[in-house]
Structure formats: structure tokens, C-alpha cells
Design a protein around this motif. Structure first.
Motif, PDB file in Angstrom:
ATOM      1  N   CYS A 222       0.854  -1.192   0.000  1.00  0.00           N
ATOM      2  CA  CYS A 222       0.000   0.000   0.000  1.00  0.00           C
ATOM      3  C   CYS A 222       0.885   1.235   0.000  1.00  0.00           C
ATOM      4  O   CYS A 222       1.768   1.376   0.863  1.00  0.00           O
ATOM      5  CB  CYS A 222      -0.916   0.017   1.216  1.00  0.00           C
ATOM      6  N   ILE A 223       0.680   2.105  -0.973  1.00  0.00           N
ATOM      7  CA  ILE A 223       1.401   3.374  -1.056  1.00  0.00           C
ATOM      8  C   ILE A 223       0.518   4.452  -0.451  1.00  0.00           C
ATOM      9  O   ILE A 223      -0.625   4.637  -0.881  1.00  0.00           O
ATOM     10  CB  ILE A 223       1.717   3.758  -2.522  1.00  0.00           C
ATOM     11  N   VAL A 224       1.020   5.163   0.532  1.00  0.00           N
ATOM     12  CA  VAL A 224       0.277   6.266   1.132  1.00  0.00           C
ATOM     13  C   VAL A 224       0.879   7.569   0.619  1.00  0.00           C
ATOM     14  O   VAL A 224       2.036   7.880   0.893  1.00  0.00           O
ATOM     15  CB  VAL A 224       0.336   6.218   2.672  1.00  0.00           C
ATOM     16  N   GLY A 225       0.093   8.316  -0.170  1.00  0.00           N
ATOM     17  CA  GLY A 225       0.579   9.576  -0.719  1.00  0.00           C
ATOM     18  C   GLY A 225       0.776   9.508  -2.217  1.00  0.00           C
ATOM     19  O   GLY A 225       1.217   8.479  -2.749  1.00  0.00           O
ATOM     20  N   GLY A 226       0.424  10.589  -2.881  1.00  0.00           N
ATOM     21  CA  GLY A 226       0.583  10.655  -4.333  1.00  0.00           C
ATOM     22  C   GLY A 226       1.825  11.450  -4.687  1.00  0.00           C
ATOM     23  O   GLY A 226       2.904  11.200  -4.164  1.00  0.00           O
ATOM     24  N   GLY A 227       1.688  12.428  -5.547  1.00  0.00           N
ATOM     25  CA  GLY A 227       2.866  13.100  -6.052  1.00  0.00           C
ATOM     26  C   GLY A 227       3.620  12.172  -6.979  1.00  0.00           C
ATOM     27  O   GLY A 227       3.304  10.977  -7.098  1.00  0.00           O
ATOM     28  N   ALA A 228       4.659  12.696  -7.619  1.00  0.00           N
ATOM     29  CA  ALA A 228       5.405  11.879  -8.581  1.00  0.00           C
ATOM     30  C   ALA A 228       6.028  10.657  -7.925  1.00  0.00           C
ATOM     31  O   ALA A 228       6.025   9.559  -8.488  1.00  0.00           O
ATOM     32  CB  ALA A 228       6.482  12.734  -9.251  1.00  0.00           C
ATOM     33  N   THR A 229       6.544  10.819  -6.702  1.00  0.00           N
ATOM     34  CA  THR A 229       7.206   9.709  -6.033  1.00  0.00           C
ATOM     35  C   THR A 229       6.222   8.604  -5.672  1.00  0.00           C
ATOM     36  O   THR A 229       6.499   7.411  -5.861  1.00  0.00           O
ATOM     37  CB  THR A 229       7.927  10.211  -4.769  1.00  0.00           C
ATOM     38  N   GLY A 230       5.056   8.967  -5.159  1.00  0.00           N
ATOM     39  CA  GLY A 230       4.074   7.968  -4.784  1.00  0.00           C
ATOM     40  C   GLY A 230       3.542   7.186  -5.969  1.00  0.00           C
ATOM     41  O   GLY A 230       3.452   5.949  -5.931  1.00  0.00           O
ATOM     42  N   TRP A 231       3.206   7.894  -7.063  1.00  0.00           N
ATOM     43  CA  TRP A 231       2.703   7.203  -8.251  1.00  0.00           C
ATOM     44  C   TRP A 231       3.777   6.320  -8.864  1.00  0.00           C
ATOM     45  O   TRP A 231       3.500   5.213  -9.338  1.00  0.00           O
ATOM     46  CB  TRP A 231       2.185   8.208  -9.271  1.00  0.00           C
ATOM     47  N   ALA A 232       5.036   6.791  -8.856  1.00  0.00           N
ATOM     48  CA  ALA A 232       6.132   5.972  -9.384  1.00  0.00           C
ATOM     49  C   ALA A 232       6.313   4.715  -8.540  1.00  0.00           C
ATOM     50  O   ALA A 232       6.566   3.621  -9.064  1.00  0.00           O
ATOM     51  CB  ALA A 232       7.426   6.779  -9.425  1.00  0.00           C
ATOM     52  N   ALA A 233       6.171   4.842  -7.216  1.00  0.00           N
ATOM     53  CA  ALA A 233       6.293   3.670  -6.342  1.00  0.00           C
ATOM     54  C   ALA A 233       5.195   2.656  -6.634  1.00  0.00           C
ATOM     55  O   ALA A 233       5.433   1.442  -6.646  1.00  0.00           O
ATOM     56  CB  ALA A 233       6.245   4.101  -4.875  1.00  0.00           C
ATOM     57  N   ALA A 234       3.976   3.140  -6.889  1.00  0.00           N
ATOM     58  CA  ALA A 234       2.877   2.237  -7.229  1.00  0.00           C
ATOM     59  C   ALA A 234       3.172   1.493  -8.525  1.00  0.00           C
ATOM     60  O   ALA A 234       2.925   0.275  -8.626  1.00  0.00           O
ATOM     61  CB  ALA A 234       1.575   3.027  -7.350  1.00  0.00           C
ATOM     62  N   LEU A 235       3.716   2.195  -9.500  1.00  0.00           N
ATOM     63  CA  LEU A 235       4.056   1.553 -10.776  1.00  0.00           C
ATOM     64  C   LEU A 235       5.180   0.537 -10.591  1.00  0.00           C
ATOM     65  O   LEU A 235       5.177  -0.525 -11.223  1.00  0.00           O
ATOM     66  CB  LEU A 235       4.441   2.605 -11.808  1.00  0.00           C
ATOM     67  N   ALA A 236       6.152   0.850  -9.721  1.00  0.00           N
ATOM     68  CA  ALA A 236       7.247  -0.093  -9.456  1.00  0.00           C
ATOM     69  C   ALA A 236       6.712  -1.369  -8.808  1.00  0.00           C
ATOM     70  O   ALA A 236       7.131  -2.480  -9.155  1.00  0.00           O
ATOM     71  CB  ALA A 236       8.291   0.563  -8.557  1.00  0.00           C
ATOM     72  N   ALA A 237       5.786  -1.218  -7.867  1.00  0.00           N
ATOM     73  CA  ALA A 237       5.203  -2.392  -7.215  1.00  0.00           C
ATOM     74  C   ALA A 237       4.393  -3.211  -8.210  1.00  0.00           C
ATOM     75  O   ALA A 237       4.464  -4.450  -8.222  1.00  0.00           O
ATOM     76  CB  ALA A 237       4.325  -1.949  -6.045  1.00  0.00           C
TER      77      ALA A 237
ATOM     78  N   GLY B 142       4.619  -7.230 -10.141  1.00  0.00           N
ATOM     79  CA  GLY B 142       3.505  -8.163 -10.052  1.00  0.00           C
ATOM     80  C   GLY B 142       2.826  -8.194  -8.700  1.00  0.00           C
ATOM     81  O   GLY B 142       2.127  -9.162  -8.367  1.00  0.00           O
ATOM     82  N   ARG B 143       2.982  -7.127  -7.893  1.00  0.00           N
ATOM     83  CA  ARG B 143       2.400  -7.081  -6.554  1.00  0.00           C
ATOM     84  C   ARG B 143       1.030  -6.408  -6.592  1.00  0.00           C
ATOM     85  O   ARG B 143       0.862  -5.371  -7.242  1.00  0.00           O
ATOM     86  CB  ARG B 143       3.305  -6.288  -5.610  1.00  0.00           C
ATOM     87  N   THR B 144       0.070  -6.971  -5.886  1.00  0.00           N
ATOM     88  CA  THR B 144      -1.220  -6.297  -5.753  1.00  0.00           C
ATOM     89  C   THR B 144      -0.993  -5.041  -4.921  1.00  0.00           C
ATOM     90  O   THR B 144      -0.461  -5.105  -3.810  1.00  0.00           O
ATOM     91  CB  THR B 144      -2.253  -7.202  -5.082  1.00  0.00           C
ATOM     92  N   THR B 145      -1.400  -3.909  -5.462  1.00  0.00           N
ATOM     93  CA  THR B 145      -0.989  -2.616  -4.922  1.00  0.00           C
ATOM     94  C   THR B 145      -2.176  -1.690  -4.730  1.00  0.00           C
ATOM     95  O   THR B 145      -3.040  -1.585  -5.612  1.00  0.00           O
ATOM     96  CB  THR B 145       0.022  -1.948  -5.873  1.00  0.00           C
ATOM     97  N   ALA B 146      -2.198  -1.009  -3.603  1.00  0.00           N
ATOM     98  CA  ALA B 146      -3.155   0.071  -3.377  1.00  0.00           C
ATOM     99  C   ALA B 146      -2.378   1.373  -3.277  1.00  0.00           C
ATOM    100  O   ALA B 146      -1.272   1.401  -2.726  1.00  0.00           O
ATOM    101  CB  ALA B 146      -3.940  -0.155  -2.093  1.00  0.00           C
ATOM    102  N   ILE B 147      -2.933   2.456  -3.806  1.00  0.00           N
ATOM    103  CA  ILE B 147      -2.364   3.778  -3.578  1.00  0.00           C
ATOM    104  C   ILE B 147      -3.462   4.676  -3.044  1.00  0.00           C
ATOM    105  O   ILE B 147      -4.551   4.758  -3.610  1.00  0.00           O
ATOM    106  CB  ILE B 147      -1.702   4.370  -4.843  1.00  0.00           C
ATOM    107  N   ILE B 148      -3.177   5.278  -1.894  1.00  0.00           N
ATOM    108  CA  ILE B 148      -4.110   6.215  -1.259  1.00  0.00           C
ATOM    109  C   ILE B 148      -3.591   7.612  -1.542  1.00  0.00           C
ATOM    110  O   ILE B 148      -2.587   8.044  -0.962  1.00  0.00           O
ATOM    111  CB  ILE B 148      -4.202   5.950   0.256  1.00  0.00           C
ATOM    112  N   ALA B 149      -4.236   8.305  -2.478  1.00  0.00           N
ATOM    113  CA  ALA B 149      -3.719   9.590  -2.946  1.00  0.00           C
ATOM    114  C   ALA B 149      -4.875  10.510  -3.305  1.00  0.00           C
ATOM    115  O   ALA B 149      -5.591  10.239  -4.262  1.00  0.00           O
ATOM    116  CB  ALA B 149      -2.811   9.396  -4.158  1.00  0.00           C
ATOM    117  N   PRO B 150      -5.074  11.596  -2.555  1.00  0.00           N
ATOM    118  CA  PRO B 150      -6.116  12.547  -2.928  1.00  0.00           C
ATOM    119  C   PRO B 150      -5.742  13.252  -4.224  1.00  0.00           C
ATOM    120  O   PRO B 150      -4.562  13.298  -4.597  1.00  0.00           O
ATOM    121  CB  PRO B 150      -6.139  13.524  -1.752  1.00  0.00           C
ATOM    122  N   PRO B 151      -6.700  13.797  -4.953  1.00  0.00           N
ATOM    123  CA  PRO B 151      -6.388  14.514  -6.205  1.00  0.00           C
ATOM    124  C   PRO B 151      -5.364  15.619  -5.960  1.00  0.00           C
ATOM    125  O   PRO B 151      -5.442  16.350  -4.969  1.00  0.00           O
ATOM    126  CB  PRO B 151      -7.748  15.091  -6.621  1.00  0.00           C
TER     127      PRO B 151
END
Length: 390
Positions: free
Chosen positions: A10-25, A29-38
Motif C-alpha cells: 500500500c502506497i500512502v501519498g501521491g505526487g510523482a514519487t508515490g505514483w512511481a512507487a505504485a508503478l514499481a510495485a 507483479g504485486r497487488t498494490t493500493a495507492i491512497i492519494a487525494p487529487p
């Protein structure tokens, strides 16, 4: 269909770093959640990303969406404008000297996050919660996360990409050391009458750097570090007067200037977490390290955190546990701490009136200007194409 509530990461936080971390996960092949407000980025804010960061964006398939907005950084020019007794010589570094077409690209923050989040929305491994995290509870075998709207998630690992006031860091009990500088940074964008030729120019003054970074066309992004009172004044004066002062500070290098986005100033500070991971939590970006806008290290360092995340996920294919976090911390130690020290020393060297420090800085830049092996070393280390190259 009810969204799933259990994930591997689970990635907490968006921004470029958070979205990149979600893509890396997801790439692992990992099931991934990202909690990121607009996200709501100020108009005109850009990020100068070096070669390693650009390679990561290419791996994620985001660069085709960014090319039309990205401006290449083919050279970096340093000018001592302190007016002191001992001054360093002017130095220009060229990307071609180390076999690159460009050191990197200057990219609008809004476009960068849009490109990464769009890739995430198209991934079957990523579930997006446009929300904030309100509570975290660490168990022996998982992490429980509650969102602001009441969703309850379970994850093997949590990645804190939630900024300098990180909830993830606070809940892990990791302390952070912070310090402030007697400076503020003013940021805006300008149109100029003389072409910038893809050269990023940094004037070093006795108040801090005055940096002009190329954008597409005859435009530049400006980071102007000043004393706090002066920075506040520069935000308040009419745009025409501000543009004249900016042109004077740039010694008319790029001709007449015109303001093209709102001026914003904020106090300069820095911070460093005692650890970059603990238990089942990893810290990336400003949750782990807070940088002043000097040397373009901040977001580049955050994206190297993502590179380290990719590595630990590839090394731990069958498990995600406290050992994963321990390995991540080990990988990030040298890079983050050495960069923090280097940026801090560079900034303080501009502010001090001590002659020995001024002399040492002048000698170092003289060597950078005239000794080819040292020049190449500085460029390669400044780019840090990946954290493994350090």
C-alpha cells in the motif's frame, strides 16, 4: 463490484514519487493500493529530472506523454556572483562530455503526475483510493490502514510517500531531524527574449542561488533564493518591477523578462529521517528526506528511492516482511546521507564570509573547470544515474 481490501503493498501519498512507487510495485507483479487525494499543483512549477529519473520514467512508459512538455538540459553553467574577495571561476558542464545528449529534462510537475497516474489507472495490479490515510496499525504479519472516508485496508508492506509531515513515519516512531535556513525560495516562470540554448544557469550569490532552468520555447523556470524579507517583497512588487529585478540578477544573460506564472515563496528548511524503513514500513521522498531547492536533488533522490524499492521487490519475490524493509534501509543509507551533506555544505558555503571556505570553494570549482577527469567525476556523481552507481 466491491473493491478488494487486502494488498501486498500500500502506497500512502501521491505526487510523482508515490505514483512511481505504485508503478514499481505493479511492475513486480504485486497487488498494490495507492491512497492519494487529487493533486493540485501550482501553475508553472517544474522539476529538473536527471538521466536516472528519465530512465525510470521510460521504463514505466510515461515519457511519450511528457516529450511535448519536456525541455532538455544540455549544459549547466555555474557563475560566482557573490562579489567577494575570493571568487570561483565560471564553470559550464556539457552533457556531451560524458556521452549524453542531455543531463536530463525540465518537466512541469502537473504533467509529470498526470502521466504517472494515468499509467497507474491502466494497471490491473493497482487499486486507487482518492482519499487520505487517517490511521495505521502495525501487526506482526500485516499493516491495517484506514482512510479518511472509512475504507479499511490490509497490506503486507506500507510505503510512506506522504510528504514532510508523514503519517506513516509518525506511526512507525521514526524520528526526523529538521533544520531551517535564514533563506526563502521564490519560484515562478518567465518568458525571455534571448534563447537559453538548453543551458541551465545558476548564479551563486551571498544570499543563495539564483537559478534559471530551461523550459520549452523562450521560457525558463526561476528558483530565486533570498533572505526571507527580500523574498516576500519580491512577491509583492508589480510584475514589471519584478521582471526588471530578475533581469538585473541574471545580468541580462537572457535579455528582457516577463512573468508568466504566479510568484510563490516559502522558507527553506531541510530534514532527514533517522531511518528510511522500520518493521513493515518504508519511507520515500519527503517522508524520508527534505531538501531545499538547490542542486535539483529533491525529486531525483525520491525517484532513486523508487529504484531501491524495485530492487528489494525483485530480491524478495516470495516474501514481503520486516527483512524487506531492512534491506531497503541499507540500500538508501549512503546515497541519501551523502546528498544531504553535500547540498547543506554547498548552501552554507555561499552564506559564510569565512575566507578559508571561500578559497576552498574557488579551488574546487577551478579544478572542475580545468581538470577533465574531475569534471567527468562530478557530472557522473551529480547525475547518479541510479543509486547503485554511488
Amino acid at each position: 463490484m466491491k473493491p478488494r481490501d487486502d494488498f501486498e503493498i500500500c502506497i500512502v501519498g501521491g505526487g510523482a514519487t508515490g505514483w512511481a512507487a505504485a508503478l514499481a510495485a505493479a511492475e513486480a507483479g504485486r497487488t498494490t493500493a495507492i491512497i492519494a487525494p487529487p493533486a493540485n499543483f501550482p501553475i508553472g512549477r517544474t522539476a529538473a529530472l536527471f538521466a536516472g529519473s528519465i530512465e525510470l520514467l521510460e521504463q514505466f512508459g510515461a515519457m511519450p506523454d511528457l516529450v511535448s512538455a519536456a525541455a532538455p538540459l544540455q549544459a549547466m553553467r555555474l557563475i560566482d556572483d557573490t562579489g567577494r574577495l575570493i571568487r570561483a571561476p565560471e564553470v559550464t558542464f556539457y552533457a556531451g562530455e560524458i556521452g549524453l545528449n542531455a543531463f536530463g529534462y525540465n518537466i512541469p510537475n502537473r504533467r509529470l503526475v498526470e502521466a504517472l497516474s494515468e499509467r497507474a489507472r491502466n494497471s490491473r495490479y493497482i487499486t486507487i483510493f482518492e482519499d487520505t490515510a487517517s490511521e495505521l496499525s502495525f501487526q506482526t504479519d500485516c499493516v491495517h490502514i484506514t482512510t479518511g472516508r472509512g475504507a479499511s485496508l490490509k497490506s503486507d508492506l506500507v510505503v510512506g510517500a506522504d510528504g514532510s509531515r508523514s503519517l506513516v513515519r509518525a506511526k512507525t516512531g521514526i524520528a526526523v531531524r529538521r533544520w531551517r535556513y535564514a533563506q526563502s525560495a521564490l519560484v515562478t516562470t518567465l518568458s525571455v527574449t534571448h534563447p537559453h540554448h538548453s543551458v541551465s544557469t545558476e548564479f551563486h550569490t551571498d544570499r543563495g542561488p539564483f537559478t534559471l532552468v530551461p523550459m520549452q520555447g523562450n521560457n525558463v523556470s526561476l528558483v530565486w533564493v533570498e533572505r526571507p524579507r527580500e523574498a516576500a517583497l519580491l512577491c509583492e512588487i508589480p510584475e514589471e518591477e519584478f521582471a526588471r529585478r530578475a533581469e538585473r540578477s541574471a545580468h541580462s544573460l537572457l535579455g528582457a523578462m516577463q512573468v508568466t506564472s504566479p510568484r510563490v515563496s516559502y522558507p527553506l528548511s531541510a530534514g532527514l529521517a533517522d531511518r528510511f524503513a522500520s518493521g513493515r514500513a518504508l519511507l520515500i521522498g519527503e517522508a524520508a528526506h527534505i531538501f531545499p531547492p538547490i542542486g535539483a536533488q529533491g525529486l531525483n533522490l525520491g525517484l532513486r528511492d523508487v529504484e531501491a524499492l524495485k530492487t528489494v521487490l525483485s530480491l524478495n519475490r516470495n516474501r514481503l516482511d520486516e527483512g524487506t524493509a531492512t534491506e531497503f534501509h541499507r540500500l538508501r543509507q549512503a546515497d541519501v546521507r551523502s546528498r544531504t551533506l553535500a547540498v547543506d555544505l554547498l548552501n552554507r558555503s555561499l552564506l559564510t564570509g569565512l575566507l578559508p571556505v571561500q578559497a576552498l570553494r574557488a579551488v574546487a570549482l577551478s579544478a572542475a573547470g580545468g581538470f577533465a577527469p574531475f569534471r567527468r567525476f562530478l557530472m557522473q556523481q551529480g547525475l547518479a544515474k541510479t543509486f547503485r552507481g554511488l
